[in-house]
Design an enzyme around this catalytic site. Sequence first.
Site, mmCIF file in Angstrom:
data_model
loop_
_atom_site.group_PDB
_atom_site.id
_atom_site.type_symbol
_atom_site.label_atom_id
_atom_site.label_comp_id
_atom_site.label_asym_id
_atom_site.label_seq_id
_atom_site.Cartn_x
_atom_site.Cartn_y
_atom_site.Cartn_z
ATOM 1 N N TRP A 89 -17.450 -2.069 -3.240
ATOM 2 C CA TRP A 89 -17.703 -1.776 -4.996
ATOM 3 C C TRP A 89 -16.798 -1.110 -5.803
ATOM 4 C CZ3 TRP A 89 -21.882 0.440 -8.384
ATOM 5 C CH2 TRP A 89 -21.698 -0.086 -9.714
ATOM 6 N N GLU A 125 -4.959 7.672 -8.926
ATOM 7 C CA GLU A 125 -4.892 6.813 -7.744
ATOM 8 C C GLU A 125 -4.773 5.181 -7.875
ATOM 9 O OE1 GLU A 125 -4.749 8.087 -4.451
ATOM 10 O OE2 GLU A 125 -4.619 10.191 -5.422
ATOM 11 N N HIS A 165 -3.302 7.368 -2.449
ATOM 12 C CA HIS A 165 -2.366 5.872 -2.588
ATOM 13 C C HIS A 165 -1.026 6.589 -3.406
ATOM 14 C CE1 HIS A 165 -6.657 4.893 -2.835
ATOM 15 N NE2 HIS A 165 -6.198 3.644 -2.532
ATOM 16 N N LYS A 185 -7.603 7.495 4.911
ATOM 17 C CA LYS A 185 -6.824 6.287 4.492
ATOM 18 C C LYS A 185 -5.647 6.744 3.428
ATOM 19 C CE LYS A 185 -8.475 3.795 1.262
ATOM 20 N NZ LYS A 185 -9.474 2.920 0.382
ATOM 21 N N GLN A 227 -2.973 -7.993 -0.773
ATOM 22 C CA GLN A 227 -4.123 -8.236 -0.044
ATOM 23 C C GLN A 227 -4.354 -9.763 0.154
ATOM 24 O OE1 GLN A 227 -7.524 -7.002 -2.433
ATOM 25 N NE2 GLN A 227 -7.413 -4.809 -1.860
HETATM 26 O O1 DQA Z 1 -8.079 2.160 -1.318
HETATM 27 C C1 DQA Z 1 -8.129 0.965 -1.317
HETATM 28 C C2 DQA Z 1 -7.157 0.043 -0.445
HETATM 29 C C3 DQA Z 1 -6.494 -0.953 -1.640
HETATM 30 O O2 DQA Z 1 -5.797 -0.272 -2.532
HETATM 31 C C4 DQA Z 1 -5.591 -2.030 -0.899
HETATM 32 O O3 DQA Z 1 -4.267 -1.667 -0.740
HETATM 33 O O4 DQA Z 1 -6.195 -2.782 0.026
HETATM 34 C C5 DQA Z 1 -7.589 -1.531 -2.248
HETATM 35 C C6 DQA Z 1 -8.635 -1.007 -3.056
HETATM 36 O O5 DQA Z 1 -9.700 -1.675 -3.398
HETATM 37 C C7 DQA Z 1 -9.149 0.153 -2.033
HETATM 38 O O6 DQA Z 1 -10.072 1.120 -2.607
#
Ligand code: DQA
Length: 276
Positions: free
Chosen positions: A50, A111, A168, A195, A261
Site C-alpha cells: 500500500w 525518494e 531510490h 532495497k 514495472q
Molecule cells: O520502492 C519501491 C520500488 C519501486 O520504486 C519500483 O521501482 O518498483 C516501486 C515502489 O512502489 C516501491 O515502494
Amino acid sequence: MRPLRPVRVRSLVIGEGRPALIVPLTGADEPALLHEAQALAGSAADLAEWRVDHLESAAAAGAPSRDGSPAGGRLAGGLGAIVSEAVRMAARLRTALGEMPLLITVRTAQEGGQWDLADPQYEEVLGALIRSGAADALDVEARRDPGTVRALIAQAHAAGIPVIGSAHDFESTPPREELVALLRRIQDLGADIPKAAVMPRGPGDVLALLEATWEMRSRHAEGPIITMSMGPLGAVTRVSGEIFGSAATFAAQQSASAPGQLPLEEMPALLRALAP
Ligand SMILES: O=C1C[C@@](O)(C(=O)O)C[C@@H](O)[C@@H]1O
C-alpha cells in the site's frame, strides 16, 4: 549459493526460490483501494504494497505534496488527521486482503513519492501505522537521519514487523561499489531486507546494478535483498532476480508505481521461463 536467513511476512517466505511478486496499491481513495485489493484475490501476487502517499483524502487533510509547501508548512493541525485517515484505511485494507500479506510504504518526495515529510512527521506517521497492527511488513526510507531509521526499525521489530530499508535514485545509477556500500549500510542499520531502485542511463548502468546485486547476495548479505533498475531499459532486472539475487520484484496490476514495472499477469510465465 550461500544460504541466507529468509524473512517471513505472514505466511510468505521471502528469500527462497522464485522472487516474491509485490503489487503496489496506488488508489487515491477508499473505493479505489478496496477495488485494487479485491482484484488481487486469485492473482499471482504474493504481497500487496500500500503506497500510503497516494491517498488523496489524507492529502486533503493536510499532507504537504511534493509540489506544495515545504514539510511542516501546511501541517498545523493536519498531521493528526493524516495519521487517523491512514490508520483507518490500513485497517480496511488489512481486512480486504484476507490472507495476502500487506507491506505499508509511505514514499516521500525525496525518494520519488508524493508527500513531503520531515523526519519527525515521517516518524509519527510510520509509528502510528506500526501501532495500528495492520502492517505485515514496513518500508523505511534508509537515507533519512540514522536515528530516525533505527528508531522506526526498533519499533517495527518490537511489534514483530519485518522492515524493508529502501533507497531510490530516479536520476542515475551509482557505480557498482557505491551500490554495494549502500545496501551494506542499509543492512547495518538493522533493516531485514535492504532495497535499492535506481535509474539507468544506458545498458552499462543495468549491468552495474546486476553486478552489485550479485556481489551483495554472494558476499555480504545476511538476508534477502531487493534491487531493480527502473524504466524500460531496466525491466530485465525485474525478471532476473532468481539468477542475480534479488528476492522480490514489483509488478503493476492497475497502475504502475514506478517506471518499468511489468504487468502482473505476465510475471509468472516470465519468472518461470528465466528460472535457473
Ligand atoms: O520502492 C519501491 C520500488 C519501486 O520504486 C519500483 O521501482 O518498483 C516501486 C515502489 O512502489 C516501491 O515502494
